[in-house]
Design a protein around this motif. Sequence first.
Motif, PDB file in Angstrom:
ATOM      1  N   LYS A   1       0.825  -1.206   0.000  1.00 22.26           N
ATOM      2  CA  LYS A   1       0.000   0.000   0.000  1.00 22.26           C
ATOM      3  C   LYS A   1       0.863   1.260   0.000  1.00 22.26           C
ATOM      4  O   LYS A   1       0.537   2.243  -0.676  1.00 22.26           O
ATOM      5  CB  LYS A   1      -0.917  -0.007   1.221  1.00 22.26           C
ATOM      6  CG  LYS A   1      -2.003  -1.088   1.170  1.00 22.26           C
ATOM      7  CD  LYS A   1      -2.880  -1.033   2.409  1.00 22.26           C
ATOM      8  CE  LYS A   1      -3.973  -2.096   2.358  1.00 22.26           C
ATOM      9  NZ  LYS A   1      -4.825  -2.069   3.565  1.00 22.26           N
ATOM     10  N   ALA A   2       1.949   1.228   0.758  1.00 21.05           N
ATOM     11  CA  ALA A   2       2.844   2.387   0.781  1.00 21.05           C
ATOM     12  C   ALA A   2       3.468   2.616  -0.589  1.00 21.05           C
ATOM     13  O   ALA A   2       3.585   3.763  -1.053  1.00 21.05           O
ATOM     14  CB  ALA A   2       3.932   2.190   1.837  1.00 21.05           C
ATOM     15  N   GLN A   3       3.864   1.538  -1.261  1.00 21.71           N
ATOM     16  CA  GLN A   3       4.446   1.669  -2.595  1.00 21.71           C
ATOM     17  C   GLN A   3       3.424   2.187  -3.596  1.00 21.71           C
ATOM     18  O   GLN A   3       3.753   2.985  -4.478  1.00 21.71           O
ATOM     19  CB  GLN A   3       5.021   0.319  -3.061  1.00 21.71           C
ATOM     20  CG  GLN A   3       6.271  -0.086  -2.307  1.00 21.71           C
ATOM     21  CD  GLN A   3       6.875  -1.381  -2.823  1.00 21.71           C
ATOM     22  OE1 GLN A   3       8.073  -1.589  -2.754  1.00 21.71           O
ATOM     23  NE2 GLN A   3       6.041  -2.263  -3.332  1.00 21.71           N
ATOM     24  N   ASP A   4       2.178   1.750  -3.472  1.00 22.70           N
ATOM     25  CA  ASP A   4       1.130   2.244  -4.372  1.00 22.70           C
ATOM     26  C   ASP A   4       0.915   3.742  -4.186  1.00 22.70           C
ATOM     27  O   ASP A   4       0.761   4.484  -5.163  1.00 22.70           O
ATOM     28  CB  ASP A   4      -0.182   1.492  -4.110  1.00 22.70           C
ATOM     29  CG  ASP A   4      -0.118   0.047  -4.585  1.00 22.70           C
ATOM     30  OD1 ASP A   4       0.790  -0.280  -5.374  1.00 22.70           O
ATOM     31  OD2 ASP A   4      -0.975  -0.760  -4.160  1.00 22.70           O
ATOM     32  N   GLN A   5       0.895   4.179  -2.928  1.00 21.84           N
ATOM     33  CA  GLN A   5       0.702   5.606  -2.676  1.00 21.84           C
ATOM     34  C   GLN A   5       1.887   6.427  -3.171  1.00 21.84           C
ATOM     35  O   GLN A   5       1.712   7.518  -3.721  1.00 21.84           O
ATOM     36  CB  GLN A   5       0.486   5.853  -1.187  1.00 21.84           C
ATOM     37  CG  GLN A   5      -0.934   5.578  -0.712  1.00 21.84           C
ATOM     38  CD  GLN A   5      -1.180   6.091   0.694  1.00 21.84           C
ATOM     39  OE1 GLN A   5      -0.809   5.440   1.657  1.00 21.84           O
ATOM     40  NE2 GLN A   5      -1.803   7.233   0.817  1.00 21.84           N
ATOM     41  N   MET A   6       3.097   5.900  -3.000  1.00 22.12           N
ATOM     42  CA  MET A   6       4.274   6.615  -3.481  1.00 22.12           C
ATOM     43  C   MET A   6       4.299   6.659  -5.007  1.00 22.12           C
ATOM     44  O   MET A   6       4.741   7.644  -5.603  1.00 22.12           O
ATOM     45  CB  MET A   6       5.544   5.949  -2.951  1.00 22.12           C
ATOM     46  CG  MET A   6       5.798   6.221  -1.479  1.00 22.12           C
ATOM     47  SD  MET A   6       6.006   7.986  -1.113  1.00 22.12           S
ATOM     48  CE  MET A   6       7.498   8.361  -2.026  1.00 22.12           C
ATOM     49  N   THR A   7       3.797   5.605  -5.651  1.00 28.90           N
ATOM     50  CA  THR A   7       3.707   5.614  -7.108  1.00 28.90           C
ATOM     51  C   THR A   7       2.788   6.725  -7.582  1.00 28.90           C
ATOM     52  O   THR A   7       3.115   7.488  -8.498  1.00 28.90           O
ATOM     53  CB  THR A   7       3.197   4.252  -7.616  1.00 28.90           C
ATOM     54  OG1 THR A   7       4.098   3.222  -7.215  1.00 28.90           O
ATOM     55  CG2 THR A   7       3.079   4.244  -9.132  1.00 28.90           C
TER      56      THR A   7
END
Length: 766
Positions: free
Chosen positions: A259-265
């Motif tokens: 989820k953190a990677q998706d938000q950073m993307t």
Amino acid sequence: MKFGKEFISQMVPEWQEAYMDYNYLKGLLKDVLKFRQRNTAAAAAAATPRASLKRRMSLYRAFSGLTGRYRGSPRKNSEDETILVSAIDGEGSEGYYQTMFLRSSDEGGEYELVYFRRLDEEFNKVVKFYKGKVEEVMKEADELNKQMDALIALRIKVENPLVGFGGAGPGAGGGSGPGPAERRQDDGRKPGRVHMEAIEEVEMSSSSKSGKGIKPNIASLEVLDHVKINIEPETPISTLKIILTSSSDLSFTKEELRKAQDQMTKAFVQFHKNLRVLKSYCFLNQLAFSKIMKKYDKITSRNASKAYLEMVENSPIGSSDEVTKLVERVEATFIKHFANGNHRKGMEILRPKTKKERHRVTYFLGFLSGCSIALVVAIVVAIHARGLMKSDGRTLYMDNIFPLYSLFGFIVLHMLMYSANIYFWRRYRVNYTFIFGFKPGNALGYREVLLLSSALSVITLAGVLSNLDMEMDQRTKSFEALTELVPLGIVVVLLLIIICPFNIIYRSSRFFFIQCAFHCICAPLYKVTLPDFFLADQLTSQVQAFRSLEFYVCYYGWGNFKTRSHKCQDSSVYDVFYLVVAVIPYAFRLLQCFRRWIDEKDVSHVANGLKYFSTIAAVVLRTGNELRQGKRILKILAFSSSGIATIANTYWDIVVDWGLLRWNSRNPWLRDKLLVPSKSVYFIAMVLNVILRLAWMQTVMGIRDFPFLHKTALVAVVACLEIIRRGIWNFFRLENEHLNNVGKYRAFKSVPLPFNYDDEYDNKHA
């Protein structure tokens, strides 16, 4: 297309006032041209010998060469200079540029002096705005740096990679803690080697140039002690968990990392888009200054553009080095950390392709529209040929079949109004794709919406015609069950198309609609965005469509559709749901107002919620009066509550949603900024909104039937009037939202970031 129109079409709509006012400067140059033309005509006879002598003397000047070898010849002296451009450095005036016009004593020089003063004002405005935006993106870049530190540390903590630089890991070099390999074995997971390019930043030290090698800069896990997770809940259950636990500590799970990677993307994609918009702003203004100065040279026969454009080139908007370098760094970081080093994949995510207009959409739109018109004509002919308007089965048909097909009429009309909204939003440059948050290339145009509405109308009208033909033809009269199932079949097909998982019929738009609809249903459990409450507002205008769906359930579930008989109106359960389905859309908006009040702490949302509560009370009393005729007290309550709700809703529509009726504005009783040139359009819209709001009076006054109009047809007409009112409301609501964005220069979407740093860490690293 002339440059002026092209310049306006390429502007960021929300920044329109921050661009160089090309048309105004062009108007000043027209004044210069008119003055010169007037004086040239008056002095033409006297100037002719001198001009011809000047022409002849030019034949004896030294040849400058085809390659410009004498470009530094003595021709360039102080007499040829027209302007002197300088940057004034001083307290409070850093970066302020001023142009001194050296030919103000010439005839008509005062016009040119006014032009250069305004030119300086426009240039300094552009530079100041650009510098402010650069400061903003630099702050965003610093925040993204901190977010990346936390993300890389979380990635190391979750994945526990084996780092191999001569056998040394993150814990090597004097660290007392266990190494990554030991931690992995303690966790019971198999040791493995992860490609470290995704989790480390490698810097070339000065010693590497002399052959001493590369120094790895491994991210520190210490940062995880100072951050908390800020993941947006994806489901109502996750929202309830956050409310009940109220804990935002990191749990170091793979799901949390994903989820953190998706938000950073999303954050990187939006940040990259912001930088590209800023670069486009520089390029367009630079091009505009070049065009206007060349136009000045052409009109005045001077050579002032070279000096001025050199100043523009050396200014911040000419180089834009900070933004260019930042774009390159963002692309390199994104490709490395979020695309696994795949340059093509990373750039496709950062720069999605724009949607291309397809001719087949226009072709099928025309074809299906023609089919719809032909089917309408065929239905009219069939009704006239059979004399259905005077037949005994007219009442039976209107009570049973007409409500079934009217559902599709409501949907088609709403889609037609929405397509008209898109057309006029585009025409008046309302940035609706930005306001709704549509992904680039996925937003439907008005042609696509018209295509879908015409396709649905063809299917519906074909069903109506087949129904009439089957009953008229003696050979197919025995297929009565099949005839009555046609409307239900269309509903099933429509629902299957909406939820179809395959990439057909605008899947991204269908899923966006489903997501917004689900957020409306679970209103208090999701953060309310503009698309969510905009859709809920549309649903409040489709109350009769919800009641038609209720009739579908009753007619096909408990009625005898083969003989066109049902007892829905005689059922108390049906009456209860008849009331409930009318309240549901307004309840969605009431809950959304409650959630927005909790999130934003804005009292205006409480007032908006009270407005919807008054509407719910009015709907309940009106429906009760409709179902229980003869009670005078109920009729009085229905009339008074409906009047209060109408006044409140009309005031909110015109004053709050549309931003009109500002008595002290530049446009009396409207607002300061208007996109539609004709002011009468706004007054007509306000009057229509009031009149169409009063359509509820027919239910309170007991107007059930007309000599030429059945009661179900009257209900459908009133419902259509509400849909038309909603379509008018849509345009002015988004126009006001767009102008609010323009006033605040709000052209970028704020994307929530996954990590929150504590105050102690922020103060330490400030």
